[in-house]
Design a protein around this motif. Sequence first.
Motif, PDB file in Angstrom:
ATOM      1  N   GLY A 222     -10.960  -2.798   1.192  1.00 24.79           N
ATOM      2  CA  GLY A 222     -10.121  -3.255   0.095  1.00 24.79           C
ATOM      3  C   GLY A 222      -8.731  -3.607   0.568  1.00 24.79           C
ATOM      4  N   ASP A 223      -8.209  -2.817   1.542  1.00 28.58           N
ATOM      5  CA  ASP A 223      -6.890  -3.093   2.095  1.00 28.58           C
ATOM      6  C   ASP A 223      -7.004  -3.824   3.431  1.00 28.58           C
ATOM      7  N   SER A 224      -7.591  -3.171   4.439  1.00 25.64           N
ATOM      8  CA  SER A 224      -7.792  -3.851   5.722  1.00 25.64           C
ATOM      9  C   SER A 224      -8.795  -4.988   5.565  1.00 25.64           C
TER      10      SER A 224
ATOM     11  N   LEU B  97      -3.967   4.660  -7.062  1.00 22.66           N
ATOM     12  CA  LEU B  97      -3.938   3.271  -6.593  1.00 22.66           C
ATOM     13  C   LEU B  97      -3.828   3.250  -5.076  1.00 22.66           C
ATOM     14  N   GLU B  98      -4.596   2.326  -4.440  1.00 27.66           N
ATOM     15  CA  GLU B  98      -4.693   2.256  -2.983  1.00 27.66           C
ATOM     16  C   GLU B  98      -3.616   1.384  -2.364  1.00 27.66           C
ATOM     17  N   THR B  99      -2.370   1.488  -2.819  1.00 29.41           N
ATOM     18  CA  THR B  99      -1.320   0.662  -2.233  1.00 29.41           C
ATOM     19  C   THR B  99      -1.260   0.917  -0.720  1.00 29.41           C
ATOM     20  N   GLN B 100      -1.138  -0.168   0.035  1.00 28.79           N
ATOM     21  CA  GLN B 100      -1.442  -0.160   1.471  1.00 28.79           C
ATOM     22  C   GLN B 100      -0.552   0.791   2.265  1.00 28.79           C
ATOM     23  N   THR B 101      -1.177   1.684   2.988  1.00 34.46           N
ATOM     24  CA  THR B 101      -0.585   2.723   3.842  1.00 34.46           C
ATOM     25  C   THR B 101       0.111   3.827   3.048  1.00 34.46           C
ATOM     26  N   LEU B 102       0.188   3.705   1.721  1.00 34.86           N
ATOM     27  CA  LEU B 102       0.886   4.694   0.894  1.00 34.86           C
ATOM     28  C   LEU B 102       0.163   4.793  -0.447  1.00 34.86           C
ATOM     29  N   SER B 103      -0.895   5.585  -0.489  1.00 32.46           N
ATOM     30  CA  SER B 103      -1.686   5.679  -1.716  1.00 32.46           C
ATOM     31  C   SER B 103      -0.907   6.396  -2.810  1.00 32.46           C
ATOM     32  N   LEU B 104      -0.921   5.815  -3.996  1.00 29.45           N
ATOM     33  CA  LEU B 104      -0.272   6.417  -5.155  1.00 29.45           C
ATOM     34  C   LEU B 104      -1.282   7.307  -5.874  1.00 29.45           C
ATOM     35  N   VAL B 105      -0.967   8.593  -5.960  1.00 29.41           N
ATOM     36  CA  VAL B 105      -1.851   9.559  -6.608  1.00 29.41           C
ATOM     37  C   VAL B 105      -1.062  10.276  -7.687  1.00 29.41           C
ATOM     38  N   PRO B 106      -1.484  10.208  -8.937  1.00 27.87           N
ATOM     39  CA  PRO B 106      -0.720  10.857 -10.007  1.00 27.87           C
ATOM     40  C   PRO B 106      -0.712  12.365  -9.849  1.00 27.87           C
TER      41      PRO B 106
ATOM     42  N   VAL C 104      23.073   3.803  -1.175  1.00 29.35           N
ATOM     43  CA  VAL C 104      22.307   3.834   0.073  1.00 29.35           C
ATOM     44  C   VAL C 104      21.352   2.642   0.093  1.00 29.35           C
ATOM     45  N   ARG C 105      21.315   1.980   1.231  1.00 26.36           N
ATOM     46  CA  ARG C 105      20.390   0.850   1.397  1.00 26.36           C
ATOM     47  C   ARG C 105      19.248   1.268   2.315  1.00 26.36           C
ATOM     48  N   TRP C 106      18.015   1.116   1.772  1.00 31.22           N
ATOM     49  CA  TRP C 106      16.787   1.472   2.473  1.00 31.22           C
ATOM     50  C   TRP C 106      16.051   0.194   2.859  1.00 31.22           C
ATOM     51  N   THR C 107      15.613   0.124   4.116  1.00 29.92           N
ATOM     52  CA  THR C 107      14.882  -1.055   4.574  1.00 29.92           C
ATOM     53  C   THR C 107      13.525  -0.615   5.126  1.00 29.92           C
ATOM     54  N   TYR C 108      12.473  -1.232   4.612  1.00 29.92           N
ATOM     55  CA  TYR C 108      11.106  -0.947   5.058  1.00 29.92           C
ATOM     56  C   TYR C 108      10.437  -2.232   5.512  1.00 29.92           C
ATOM     57  N   ASP C 109       9.582  -2.109   6.503  1.00 19.13           N
ATOM     58  CA  ASP C 109       8.772  -3.220   6.998  1.00 19.13           C
ATOM     59  C   ASP C 109       7.308  -2.839   6.817  1.00 19.13           C
ATOM     60  N   SER C 110       6.553  -3.673   6.115  1.00 23.44           N
ATOM     61  CA  SER C 110       5.141  -3.352   5.871  1.00 23.44           C
ATOM     62  C   SER C 110       4.327  -3.340   7.163  1.00 23.44           C
ATOM     63  N   GLU C 111       4.826  -3.939   8.223  1.00 20.61           N
ATOM     64  CA  GLU C 111       4.204  -3.996   9.553  1.00 20.61           C
ATOM     65  C   GLU C 111       2.983  -4.917   9.601  1.00 20.61           C
ATOM     66  N   GLN C 112       2.068  -4.778   8.676  1.00 15.50           N
ATOM     67  CA  GLN C 112       0.919  -5.682   8.592  1.00 15.50           C
ATOM     68  C   GLN C 112       0.994  -6.493   7.299  1.00 15.50           C
ATOM     69  N   PRO C 113       0.290  -7.629   7.256  1.00  7.86           N
ATOM     70  CA  PRO C 113       0.251  -8.400   5.999  1.00  7.86           C
ATOM     71  C   PRO C 113      -0.300  -7.561   4.848  1.00  7.86           C
ATOM     72  N   VAL C 114       0.228  -7.812   3.657  1.00 11.58           N
ATOM     73  CA  VAL C 114      -0.141  -7.070   2.453  1.00 11.58           C
ATOM     74  C   VAL C 114      -0.468  -8.057   1.339  1.00 11.58           C
ATOM     75  N   ALA C 115      -1.559  -7.823   0.624  1.00  8.73           N
ATOM     76  CA  ALA C 115      -1.800  -8.562  -0.614  1.00  8.73           C
ATOM     77  C   ALA C 115      -0.818  -8.068  -1.665  1.00  8.73           C
ATOM     78  N   ALA C 116      -0.323  -8.975  -2.509  1.00  8.08           N
ATOM     79  CA  ALA C 116       0.701  -8.586  -3.478  1.00  8.08           C
ATOM     80  C   ALA C 116       0.250  -7.431  -4.359  1.00  8.08           C
ATOM     81  N   GLN C 117      -1.038  -7.370  -4.694  1.00  8.05           N
ATOM     82  CA  GLN C 117      -1.534  -6.296  -5.559  1.00  8.05           C
ATOM     83  C   GLN C 117      -1.537  -4.935  -4.870  1.00  8.05           C
ATOM     84  N   LEU C 118      -1.287  -4.907  -3.558  1.00 10.93           N
ATOM     85  CA  LEU C 118      -1.255  -3.651  -2.808  1.00 10.93           C
ATOM     86  C   LEU C 118       0.159  -3.246  -2.400  1.00 10.93           C
TER      87      LEU C 118
END
Length: 493
Positions: A343-345, A309-318, A223-237
Amino acid sequence: MVTFRTPRRHARLVLATAITVAAALTGPVSQAAATGSGAPSPGAAGLGDPVFPLDGNGGYQVSRYTLDFDWQAPRTPFEASTTIRATATQSLSRFNLDFAGNTLHTVTVNGRTATTVRDGDELVVTPANALARGKAFTVKVTDTADPNQIRHRDDAIEDYGWIPTPDGTVLYPQPDGAKMIFPSNDHPSRRAPITFRVTTPAGLSAVANGRLTDRTERADGRVRWTYDSEQPVAAQLAQLAIGRFTFVDSTGPRGLPIRDVVPDGLVAPTEQYRKLTADHIAWLEERLGPYPFNRYGVLVGDTDLAVALETQTLSLVPKADLLGDRVTAERNLVHELAHQWTGDSVGMETWSDLWLSEGHARFYERLYSEEHGGVSFEGTMKTAYESHDQWRHDYGAPAEPTEPNLFKRMRYDGSTLVLYALRERVGPRTFGKIERAWVTEYRGMTASTRDFVGLASKVAGEDLAGFLHPWLYGARTPPMPDHPDWVVGPVQG
């Protein structure tokens, strides 16, 4: 980013110390294509950040990354390619990409094979023809990606890079681990939209920042999944996760789409805290204004790494954060959500501005927690005040981190204390106006400590530099306004 397992120094670094690597790397280049002012010259090997001097690269601005990953299985190398659309900001004879570890295959610039040299975490690219200033160009890098790449920090980050899960992976690219994932201009001040195209085996899902734009089942079952971040993202996010996921959709304030991404076996156990997200958004919007992106969600990390981690629009929570008590769960959820504004916006101009990101997220985390069954905010700040000189000694003043101490305690409660002192100085109402102005005027932009001091002064109607600079840069902690009884403890060691 926040963690409660590991707690999150005082010298400014000379900005230009590490921009010498590129000068030692030479290669042939045709000047026929150079039409910008001046002869073609190498782009800088780094941006001279006071904490990570070689992070980021000079001479170009990225307009979009397109990542193509042919994922196979956990801990198994796979074929990958990265296409970078960029514009030269000078007449370029060569340029650098931040890129670590993965096995390099080919690099082309505008469809022609480029000469490359690897030097540590730098990939030096010499195109067949020089790149004219102001002209767009396209770089394509093919490689074999290694999802076993992990690095370690002795601070709140702990491990970062590719973090394995039982059936896939999640990304921890902060602070500068994106270079282990894809070639990039890896600095928080350099942001660009990202298109993710990820192929997975049947039964596995992929998720990334932004919006799912396509899901295609191939004849071979993959399966091929395609996502668009929609807004600019810093690589660390940037975020990309693969696994056996359930997607849980809901709606937030004003119809905001919320999509949680949860490992199949954790959907029910984490529901009671995940379903609070809409309330958290509404609470933060009362203080900071409208949520700054098009969508949001929580990615539950099926790992033993106790780092959110505050990855942009999709926060990673353990998962551990969502399987314990409500106060701790909400603290982490609100912290990472607050980062979407701060930090993100509103991104960081340099890593020395991290106090603005983590300090603000911790401020709203503590404020929310006090209102919802947690400990006293004032009491926490009094305790932080007592330790502040020690933290200055050990980790540097809030706006003067060094690389080993970047994510130590000073950048969390130590930086929150600066904001608390500002609120005590100007009053809650004016402080609220400063905060709303900060996330409004710099929405979608990067900003610095100097910008914050200037904006706070403008909103308050008085020059606050004399008040804030000792808090941000001084060797000793200033008196806390309205709290003459607060005492800083002695420094040990």
